[in-house]
Scaffold this active site. Structure first.
Site, PDB file in Angstrom:
ATOM      1  N   ARG A   1       0.881  -1.184   0.000  1.00 23.36           N
ATOM      2  CA  ARG A   1       0.000   0.000   0.000  1.00 23.36           C
ATOM      3  C   ARG A   1       0.909   1.222   0.000  1.00 23.36           C
ATOM      4  O   ARG A   1       1.703   1.400   0.919  1.00 23.36           O
ATOM      5  CB  ARG A   1      -0.900  -0.005   1.240  1.00 23.36           C
ATOM      6  CG  ARG A   1      -1.655   1.292   1.427  1.00 23.36           C
ATOM      7  CD  ARG A   1      -2.736   1.192   2.466  1.00 23.36           C
ATOM      8  NE  ARG A   1      -3.853   0.406   1.991  1.00 23.36           N
ATOM      9  CZ  ARG A   1      -5.069   0.386   2.560  1.00 23.36           C
ATOM     10  NH1 ARG A   1      -5.294   1.124   3.632  1.00 23.36           N
ATOM     11  NH2 ARG A   1      -6.031  -0.353   2.063  1.00 23.36           N
TER      12      ARG A   1
ATOM     13  N   HIS B   1      -7.481   0.616  -6.261  1.00 19.09           N
ATOM     14  CA  HIS B   1      -7.615  -0.314  -5.127  1.00 19.09           C
ATOM     15  C   HIS B   1      -8.273  -1.595  -5.675  1.00 19.09           C
ATOM     16  O   HIS B   1      -9.434  -1.884  -5.393  1.00 19.09           O
ATOM     17  CB  HIS B   1      -8.476   0.330  -4.034  1.00 19.09           C
ATOM     18  CG  HIS B   1      -8.376  -0.342  -2.702  1.00 19.09           C
ATOM     19  ND1 HIS B   1      -7.576  -1.434  -2.465  1.00 19.09           N
ATOM     20  CD2 HIS B   1      -8.975  -0.062  -1.514  1.00 19.09           C
ATOM     21  CE1 HIS B   1      -7.695  -1.800  -1.199  1.00 19.09           C
ATOM     22  NE2 HIS B   1      -8.536  -0.991  -0.599  1.00 19.09           N
TER      23      HIS B   1
ATOM     24  N   GLN C   1     -10.149  -4.169  -3.433  1.00 15.74           N
ATOM     25  CA  GLN C   1     -11.459  -3.684  -2.991  1.00 15.74           C
ATOM     26  C   GLN C   1     -12.517  -3.957  -4.065  1.00 15.74           C
ATOM     27  O   GLN C   1     -13.603  -4.478  -3.775  1.00 15.74           O
ATOM     28  CB  GLN C   1     -11.383  -2.178  -2.711  1.00 15.74           C
ATOM     29  CG  GLN C   1     -12.682  -1.572  -2.238  1.00 15.74           C
ATOM     30  CD  GLN C   1     -13.049  -2.005  -0.838  1.00 15.74           C
ATOM     31  OE1 GLN C   1     -12.250  -1.899   0.075  1.00 15.74           O
ATOM     32  NE2 GLN C   1     -14.255  -2.497  -0.643  1.00 15.74           N
TER      33      GLN C   1
ATOM     34  N   ASP D   1     -17.395   6.855  -1.311  1.00 20.56           N
ATOM     35  CA  ASP D   1     -16.144   6.737  -0.559  1.00 20.56           C
ATOM     36  C   ASP D   1     -15.851   8.119   0.032  1.00 20.56           C
ATOM     37  O   ASP D   1     -16.492   9.113  -0.340  1.00 20.56           O
ATOM     38  CB  ASP D   1     -15.013   6.258  -1.493  1.00 20.56           C
ATOM     39  CG  ASP D   1     -13.719   5.944  -0.731  1.00 20.56           C
ATOM     40  OD1 ASP D   1     -13.753   5.867   0.521  1.00 20.56           O
ATOM     41  OD2 ASP D   1     -12.666   5.773  -1.380  1.00 20.56           O
TER      42      ASP D   1
ATOM     43  N   CYS E   1     -16.478   1.333   0.819  1.00 13.60           N
ATOM     44  CA  CYS E   1     -15.290   0.493   1.066  1.00 13.60           C
ATOM     45  C   CYS E   1     -14.848   0.553   2.520  1.00 13.60           C
ATOM     46  O   CYS E   1     -14.179  -0.359   2.993  1.00 13.60           O
ATOM     47  CB  CYS E   1     -14.160   0.923   0.145  1.00 13.60           C
ATOM     48  SG  CYS E   1     -13.684   2.647   0.353  1.00 13.60           S
TER      49      CYS E   1
ATOM     50  N   ARG F   1     -13.859  -9.069   1.567  1.00 15.30           N
ATOM     51  CA  ARG F   1     -12.452  -8.778   1.260  1.00 15.30           C
ATOM     52  C   ARG F   1     -11.604 -10.011   1.553  1.00 15.30           C
ATOM     53  O   ARG F   1     -10.686 -10.342   0.819  1.00 15.30           O
ATOM     54  CB  ARG F   1     -11.950  -7.592   2.104  1.00 15.30           C
ATOM     55  CG  ARG F   1     -12.650  -6.264   1.872  1.00 15.30           C
ATOM     56  CD  ARG F   1     -12.291  -5.685   0.521  1.00 15.30           C
ATOM     57  NE  ARG F   1     -10.850  -5.618   0.332  1.00 15.30           N
ATOM     58  CZ  ARG F   1     -10.043  -4.657   0.808  1.00 15.30           C
ATOM     59  NH1 ARG F   1     -10.561  -3.640   1.464  1.00 15.30           N
ATOM     60  NH2 ARG F   1      -8.743  -4.676   0.598  1.00 15.30           N
TER      61      ARG F   1
HETATM   62  N1   CP Z   1     -11.309  -0.550   2.477  1.00 15.53           N
HETATM   63  C1   CP Z   1     -10.044  -0.638   2.889  1.00 15.53           C
HETATM   64  O1   CP Z   1      -9.102  -0.903   2.118  1.00 15.53           O
HETATM   65  O2   CP Z   1      -9.867  -0.425   4.225  1.00 15.53           O
HETATM   66  P1   CP Z   1      -8.508  -0.301   5.000  1.00 15.53           P
HETATM   67  O3   CP Z   1      -7.915   1.039   4.675  1.00 15.53           O
HETATM   68  O4   CP Z   1      -8.880  -0.427   6.444  1.00 15.53           O
HETATM   69  O5   CP Z   1      -7.578  -1.403   4.558  1.00 15.53           O
HETATM   70  N1  NVA Z   2     -10.102   6.470  -0.993  1.00 11.77           N
HETATM   71  C1  NVA Z   2      -9.712   5.998   0.318  1.00 11.77           C
HETATM   72  C2  NVA Z   2      -9.891   4.535   0.403  1.00 11.77           C
HETATM   73  C3  NVA Z   2      -9.510   3.909   1.716  1.00 11.77           C
HETATM   74  C4  NVA Z   2      -9.679   2.427   1.719  1.00 11.77           C
HETATM   75  C5  NVA Z   2      -8.277   6.410   0.590  1.00 11.77           C
HETATM   76  O1  NVA Z   2      -7.432   6.260  -0.311  1.00 11.77           O
HETATM   77  O2  NVA Z   2      -7.991   6.881   1.687  1.00 11.77           O
END
Ligand code: CP
Ligand code: NVA
Length: 313
Positions: free
Chosen positions: A108, A135, A138, A231, A271, A299
């Protein structure tokens, strides 16, 4: 197995329509077997996944770790700053060293380019666990959830209301276009999805007959929708733009006044994490139409499918 073994997953665009459908059917089977009592299905016996997190995570990190355990493998949780990466060791050196120890990397990152670099130099599969651009894990879990709830995907109407440049939306766009979901994105001017993502989505939409449209009016997007998705307005890494984003996106809140235009049996998806009072109200996220906890659960099962297919030798 559709040649997925040993491949990277940086974007939904890395998958053909058939490969995406195969991941979804594998995920469904793995979930059924889990519920039938098979807690461990040792498809990745002795394999190790390195997880590198540059940003916080609850769902992705925990579900990846549990997924590896339930596949007979092991996951190492590595924070970017605890690795020498945090002190400036080049990504390409880290990738080559980790590849000698482990069987796959989930990362990430802030910049999608860092994932591309990691994948270029890693001999083992690299999986996008969220970047500023996409993502994919997701979106795969979300497609599994919609299929479970609605029984089919092609021809459904999904409304995404909020930040059109969102990473989760980019992956949903690509997945919807491949699977024939009609996606209406309600977002203000200046927040449209990235043109390169739209271009890829439109190419797949021609094959699947999916309608992909950007609209400015949230009611137009939500009208008769089967799925309403949103989101956060301020994603990780965008904190300095908070004030402007909240102001610009305020008319795009998913609230009770808006969802009354959707079909009666619409499902609300997010999400997570959610910011109640911003992109969604407490009333909508806690309503009987909200399936966000089932969505979060999937997930785990979706990622088990991805890991089993990519990391298996
Ligand atoms: N939706 C999602 O990826 O959540 P986290 O940031 O908690 O991993
Ligand atoms: N769009 C959000 C998604 C988190 C899972 C972010 O990038 O923070």
């Amino acid at each position: 197995m559709y040649g997925l073994c040993g491949r990277d997953l940086l974007s939904i665009a890395d998958l053909s329509i058939e490969e995406l459908k195969f991941i979804l059917s594998t995920a469904k089977q793995l979930k059924q077997r889990f519920y039938a009592g098979e807690r461990v299905i040792p498809l990745l016996n002795g394999k190790v996944l390195a997880m590198i997190f540059q940003k916080p995570s609850t769902r992705t990190r925990v579900s990846l770790e549990v997924a590896m355990l339930q596949l007979g493998g092991y996951a190492l949780n590595l924070s970017w700053n605890e690795l020498q990466l945090g002190r400036g060791e080049p990504i390409k050196d880290t990738a080559r060293v980790l590849s000698r120890y482990i069987d796959g990397i989930a990362a990430r990152v802030y910049s999608h380019g860092d994932l591309v670099e990691l994948a270029k130099y890693s001999d083992k599969p690299v999986i996008n666990a969220l970047s500023d651009l996409e993502h994919p894990l997701q979106a795969i879990g979300d497609m599994m959830t919609i299929l479970e709830k609605k029984g089919h995907l092609s021809g459904l109407k999904m409304a995404f209301v909020g930040d059109g440049g969102d990473n989760v939306l980019h992956s949903l766009l690509l997945a919807s276009a491949k699977l024939g979901i009609n996606l209406y994105i309600a977002t203000p001017k200046g927040y449209d999805p990235k043109p390169e993502i739209m271009k890829l989505a439109m190419e797949d939409a021609r094959l699947s007959d999916a309608v992909i449209e950007i609209v400015r009016d949230p009611i137009e997007a939500v009208k008769e929708a089967d799925v309403v998705y949103t989101d956060v307005w301020v994603s990780m890494g965008q904190e300095s733009e908070r004030e402007k984003r909240v102001r610009d996106l305020a008319p795009y809140q998913v609230n009770s006044d808006l969802v009354k235009y959707a079909k009666k049996d619409y499902i609300f998806m997010h999400c997570l994490p959610a910011k109640r009072g911003e992109e969604v109200t407490e009333e909508v996220i806690e309503s009987p139409n909200s399936i966000v906890w089932d969505q979060a659960e999937n997930r785990l099962h979706a990622q088990k499918a991805v890991l089993a297919l990519l990391l298996r030798s």
